[in-house]
Motif scaffolding. Structure first.
Motif, PDB file in Angstrom:
ATOM      1  N   HIS A   1      20.875  13.809   6.761  1.00 27.19           N
ATOM      2  CA  HIS A   1      20.680  12.974   5.574  1.00 27.19           C
ATOM      3  C   HIS A   1      19.459  13.436   4.766  1.00 27.19           C
ATOM      4  O   HIS A   1      19.497  13.465   3.535  1.00 27.19           O
ATOM      5  CB  HIS A   1      20.528  11.502   5.973  1.00 27.19           C
ATOM      6  CG  HIS A   1      21.804  10.880   6.424  1.00 27.19           C
ATOM      7  ND1 HIS A   1      22.219  10.875   7.739  1.00 27.19           N
ATOM      8  CD2 HIS A   1      22.778  10.243   5.722  1.00 27.19           C
ATOM      9  CE1 HIS A   1      23.385  10.266   7.833  1.00 27.19           C
ATOM     10  NE2 HIS A   1      23.757   9.880   6.627  1.00 27.19           N
ATOM     11  N   LEU A   2      18.385  13.791   5.455  1.00 21.77           N
ATOM     12  CA  LEU A   2      17.184  14.282   4.772  1.00 21.77           C
ATOM     13  C   LEU A   2      17.489  15.573   4.013  1.00 21.77           C
ATOM     14  O   LEU A   2      17.074  15.735   2.858  1.00 21.77           O
ATOM     15  CB  LEU A   2      16.054  14.506   5.783  1.00 21.77           C
ATOM     16  CG  LEU A   2      14.746  15.034   5.213  1.00 21.77           C
ATOM     17  CD1 LEU A   2      14.104  13.990   4.297  1.00 21.77           C
ATOM     18  CD2 LEU A   2      13.796  15.412   6.334  1.00 21.77           C
TER      19      LEU A   2
ATOM     20  N   SER B   1      29.512   4.420   7.402  1.00 20.15           N
ATOM     21  CA  SER B   1      28.673   3.452   8.118  1.00 20.15           C
ATOM     22  C   SER B   1      29.021   2.018   7.731  1.00 20.15           C
ATOM     23  O   SER B   1      28.832   1.083   8.518  1.00 20.15           O
ATOM     24  CB  SER B   1      27.189   3.712   7.873  1.00 20.15           C
ATOM     25  OG  SER B   1      26.858   3.420   6.532  1.00 20.15           O
TER      26      SER B   1
ATOM     27  N   SER C   1      28.950   9.376   3.988  1.00 23.73           N
ATOM     28  CA  SER C   1      28.218   8.827   5.130  1.00 23.73           C
ATOM     29  C   SER C   1      27.989   7.325   4.961  1.00 23.73           C
ATOM     30  O   SER C   1      28.143   6.550   5.907  1.00 23.73           O
ATOM     31  CB  SER C   1      26.878   9.540   5.291  1.00 23.73           C
ATOM     32  OG  SER C   1      26.133   8.954   6.325  1.00 23.73           O
TER      33      SER C   1
ATOM     34  N   LEU D   1      19.502  14.714   0.949  1.00 25.06           N
ATOM     35  CA  LEU D   1      18.628  14.095  -0.059  1.00 25.06           C
ATOM     36  C   LEU D   1      17.724  15.128  -0.732  1.00 25.06           C
ATOM     37  O   LEU D   1      17.522  15.089  -1.952  1.00 25.06           O
ATOM     38  CB  LEU D   1      17.779  12.992   0.568  1.00 25.06           C
ATOM     39  CG  LEU D   1      18.513  11.698   0.899  1.00 25.06           C
ATOM     40  CD1 LEU D   1      17.636  10.782   1.760  1.00 25.06           C
ATOM     41  CD2 LEU D   1      18.941  10.985  -0.375  1.00 25.06           C
TER      42      LEU D   1
ATOM     43  N   ILE E   1      19.516  12.241  11.133  1.00 21.93           N
ATOM     44  CA  ILE E   1      18.364  12.018  10.244  1.00 21.93           C
ATOM     45  C   ILE E   1      18.092  13.278   9.435  1.00 21.93           C
ATOM     46  O   ILE E   1      17.907  13.218   8.209  1.00 21.93           O
ATOM     47  CB  ILE E   1      17.126  11.580  11.050  1.00 21.93           C
ATOM     48  CG1 ILE E   1      17.323  10.165  11.599  1.00 21.93           C
ATOM     49  CG2 ILE E   1      15.863  11.647  10.194  1.00 21.93           C
ATOM     50  CD1 ILE E   1      16.264   9.720  12.599  1.00 21.93           C
TER      51      ILE E   1
ATOM     52  N   GLN F   1      19.561  11.280  17.673  1.00 21.14           N
ATOM     53  CA  GLN F   1      19.290  10.720  16.340  1.00 21.14           C
ATOM     54  C   GLN F   1      18.652  11.713  15.376  1.00 21.14           C
ATOM     55  O   GLN F   1      18.799  11.577  14.165  1.00 21.14           O
ATOM     56  CB  GLN F   1      18.399   9.486  16.457  1.00 21.14           C
ATOM     57  CG  GLN F   1      19.122   8.284  16.986  1.00 21.14           C
ATOM     58  CD  GLN F   1      18.262   7.045  16.920  1.00 21.14           C
ATOM     59  OE1 GLN F   1      17.047   7.109  16.723  1.00 21.14           O
ATOM     60  NE2 GLN F   1      18.894   5.891  17.081  1.00 21.14           N
TER      61      GLN F   1
ATOM     62  N   LEU G   1      26.534  12.267   1.156  1.00 18.31           N
ATOM     63  CA  LEU G   1      25.772  11.024   1.299  1.00 18.31           C
ATOM     64  C   LEU G   1      26.653   9.798   1.016  1.00 18.31           C
ATOM     65  O   LEU G   1      26.577   8.792   1.732  1.00 18.31           O
ATOM     66  CB  LEU G   1      24.557  11.033   0.372  1.00 18.31           C
ATOM     67  CG  LEU G   1      23.444  12.000   0.768  1.00 18.31           C
ATOM     68  CD1 LEU G   1      22.407  12.100  -0.338  1.00 18.31           C
ATOM     69  CD2 LEU G   1      22.799  11.581   2.075  1.00 18.31           C
TER      70      LEU G   1
ATOM     71  N   ILE H   1      21.593   6.199   8.456  1.00 18.18           N
ATOM     72  CA  ILE H   1      20.874   7.469   8.523  1.00 18.18           C
ATOM     73  C   ILE H   1      20.798   8.031   9.944  1.00 18.18           C
ATOM     74  O   ILE H   1      20.573   9.218  10.128  1.00 18.18           O
ATOM     75  CB  ILE H   1      19.482   7.336   7.881  1.00 18.18           C
ATOM     76  CG1 ILE H   1      18.947   8.696   7.511  1.00 18.18           C
ATOM     77  CG2 ILE H   1      18.525   6.607   8.800  1.00 18.18           C
ATOM     78  CD1 ILE H   1      17.818   8.660   6.523  1.00 18.18           C
ATOM     79  N   THR H   2      21.030   7.195  10.945  1.00 17.30           N
ATOM     80  CA  THR H   2      20.975   7.674  12.331  1.00 17.30           C
ATOM     81  C   THR H   2      22.360   7.860  12.942  1.00 17.30           C
ATOM     82  O   THR H   2      22.470   8.163  14.124  1.00 17.30           O
ATOM     83  CB  THR H   2      20.165   6.700  13.210  1.00 17.30           C
ATOM     84  OG1 THR H   2      20.790   5.415  13.159  1.00 17.30           O
ATOM     85  CG2 THR H   2      18.726   6.603  12.752  1.00 17.30           C
TER      86      THR H   2
END
Length: 190
Positions: free
Chosen positions: A131-132, A187, A183, A135, A128, A124, A180, A2-3
């Motif tokens: 992703h937020l 990662s 991502s 979501l 964040i 960061q 998402l 997420i970061t």
């Protein structure tokens, strides 16, 4: 996950300039499509005709500050809070989807244009928020799609019945979902 900025990892395979050109092309296509849609549906003609009719029926001439006040109140009340949807679940789903999409788009543009080089350190807050936003878009969009669609509830159509008006919401939800997933895969080095 997420970061981390997923776009900086992508710069190994695709040039950051190509990502930026893609974003610019998409913005141009959206603007062009919107203008063509307005011309096709004659929205602008209707808007000016309706404005002229309202001006002729007006009982009081408003000053510039009064007009500005009306516009600000309308934007704050009708657009930013979607108050026309009432206080229910539909409004919450719409707000989640709308603000999630705005956050997702803005942070995508910031990360692509400012932090997509491999050696660049991304603050960061942007990943964040990215992703937020994704979501929030998924939560609002899926909530709307599976639980609140008017034709599903009122007309007893199945959830998988897709009409032209659904394409916008579906494209937002699918884009955010795939973002998402992408991502996560970036990662986990998959």
């Amino acid at each position: 996950m997420i970061t981390e900025n997923p776009f900086s990892s992508l710069s190994n395979q695709i040039s950051p300039l190509m990502l930026q050109l893609f974003v610019i092309l998409m913005i141009i296509l959206v603007i062009t499509g919107t203008v063509l849609d307005m011309i096709h549906k004659k929205n602008v003609k209707y808007f000016f005709k309706n404005a002229k009719k309202a001006k002729m029926q007006a009982k009081k001439k408003l000053s510039s500050s009064e007009k500005t006040s009306v516009v600000v109140k309308t934007v704050a009340n009708e657009i930013l809070t979607t108050s026309e949807l009432g206080r229910g679940k539909r409004r919450i789903a719409h707000l989640l989807g709308m603000y999630g999409t705005i956050i997702f788009w803005i942070t995508s543009i910031i990360m692509i244009f400012s932090y997509s080089e491999m050696n660049t350190t991304t603050p960061q807050i942007y990943p964040i928020l990215w992703h937020l936003g994704a979501l929030m878009t998924c939560l609002g969009g899926y909530w709307f799609w599976f639980f609140l669609r008017v034709d599903v509830l009122a007309e007893a159509h199945p959830w998988y019945r897709i009409i032209q008006a659904d394409l916008f919401v579906l494209s937002l939800v699918i884009t955010s979902t795939l973002g998402l997933i992408w991502s996560f895969l970036q990662s986990s080095q998959s």
